[in-house]
Design an enzyme around this catalytic site. Sequence first.
Site, short mmCIF file in Angstrom:
data_model
loop_
_atom_site.label_atom_id
_atom_site.label_comp_id
_atom_site.label_asym_id
_atom_site.label_seq_id
_atom_site.Cartn_x
_atom_site.Cartn_y
_atom_site.Cartn_z
N PHE A 223 0.56 -1.17 0.07
CA PHE A 223 -0.04 -0.01 0.06
C PHE A 223 0.91 1.19 0.10
O PHE A 223 1.94 1.32 0.64
CB PHE A 223 -0.81 0.16 1.12
CG PHE A 223 -1.88 -0.97 1.59
CD1 PHE A 223 -3.14 -0.94 0.78
CD2 PHE A 223 -1.46 -2.17 2.18
CE1 PHE A 223 -4.20 -2.05 0.86
CE2 PHE A 223 -2.70 -3.03 2.30
CZ PHE A 223 -3.50 -2.98 1.70
N ASP A 224 0.52 2.18 -0.91
CA ASP A 224 0.88 3.68 -0.56
C ASP A 224 0.42 3.99 0.68
O ASP A 224 -0.55 3.58 1.13
CB ASP A 224 0.49 4.52 -1.71
CG ASP A 224 1.04 5.84 -1.62
OD1 ASP A 224 2.00 6.21 -0.97
OD2 ASP A 224 0.33 6.77 -2.15
N PHE A 225 0.79 5.14 1.39
CA PHE A 225 0.47 5.61 2.56
C PHE A 225 -0.62 6.68 2.38
O PHE A 225 -1.81 6.48 2.73
CB PHE A 225 1.51 5.98 3.62
CG PHE A 225 1.12 6.36 4.81
CD1 PHE A 225 0.83 5.25 5.95
CD2 PHE A 225 1.14 7.62 5.38
CE1 PHE A 225 0.14 5.57 7.08
CE2 PHE A 225 0.53 7.99 6.66
CZ PHE A 225 0.41 7.22 7.63
#
Length: 313
Positions: free
Chosen positions: A161-163
């Site tokens: 996941f990107d944040f």
Amino acid sequence: MPASLDNRLVVAVASSALFDLTDSDRVFRDQGEEPYRRHQREHENTPLAPGVAFPLIRRLLALNGATEGEKYVEVVLLSRNDPDTGLRVFNSIEHHALPISRAAFVKGQDPYPYMPAFNASLFLSANAADVRRAVAEGLPAGQVFPTEFVDDDEPELRIAFDFDGIITDDSAQAIYDSDGLAGFHSSERARALEPLALGPLRRFVTEIVALQVRERARVAVDPDYQLRLRVAIVTARDAPAHTRVITTLRAWGIQVDEAFFLGGLDKAGILRVFKPHIFFDDQLSHVEGASSVTPCVHVPFGVANVGEEPNTL
């Protein structure tokens, strides 16, 4: 008493995400609905090849146990087909031995409004317009991108996941856009111990983490059991902005296995090593740069997508 999906992680997936529909889509675009209908009937016993989301879906379903009480994941098909043209999709599901039994066929209508009826925490589709409308209505959705990723038979599921704009909201991104890197770092230092609000995939992420907790509990009972789920964060943030990531994860009880703070470096290099079966990012450029090496999902949420033209794959 009616059946319920309240206590399961439910992923809604379009046939365009689960399978490779390149040939049949070409027939529909070039020749129209009736030739497409004939094509699907003539090939309804020809299995469709796996699509971008197939590695994720197959491994998620494999986390279920043999009994009803051990079923923690449900996958529901949401399709723009009607039941007649959709028969090929169900036949393909059976061919690939995917335990998917629930579906909605809506004949050209938007399928995503049915997400709440199935308690879905994520909708995956190759249809950019469907995904953007879903996100605009506050529903967790993402567009899958074509990939050269070659799947294998290993059981472990890896999710990256990107944040900002994925696990959390995009408030920090907005500060970066308005004040630049120096202003962003200054703001993040001042708010290092202030958790960010959770973002568009907040529920999906927390339910994935709950599956991890269940996996770890199995190891406690059976030390020989091999964990089958690994989660990573791959973010453009670097120090000192990393502290707020940890603060936020702690506040929401989210534990991840790996975290990469890249400071603007190309994410594809990390993803090539981690080899996730799916990667979620809110920035189209990041997805386009990484989709050749791993299955990617663009979540068109927040300021990063204002004015962006949808990708019409």
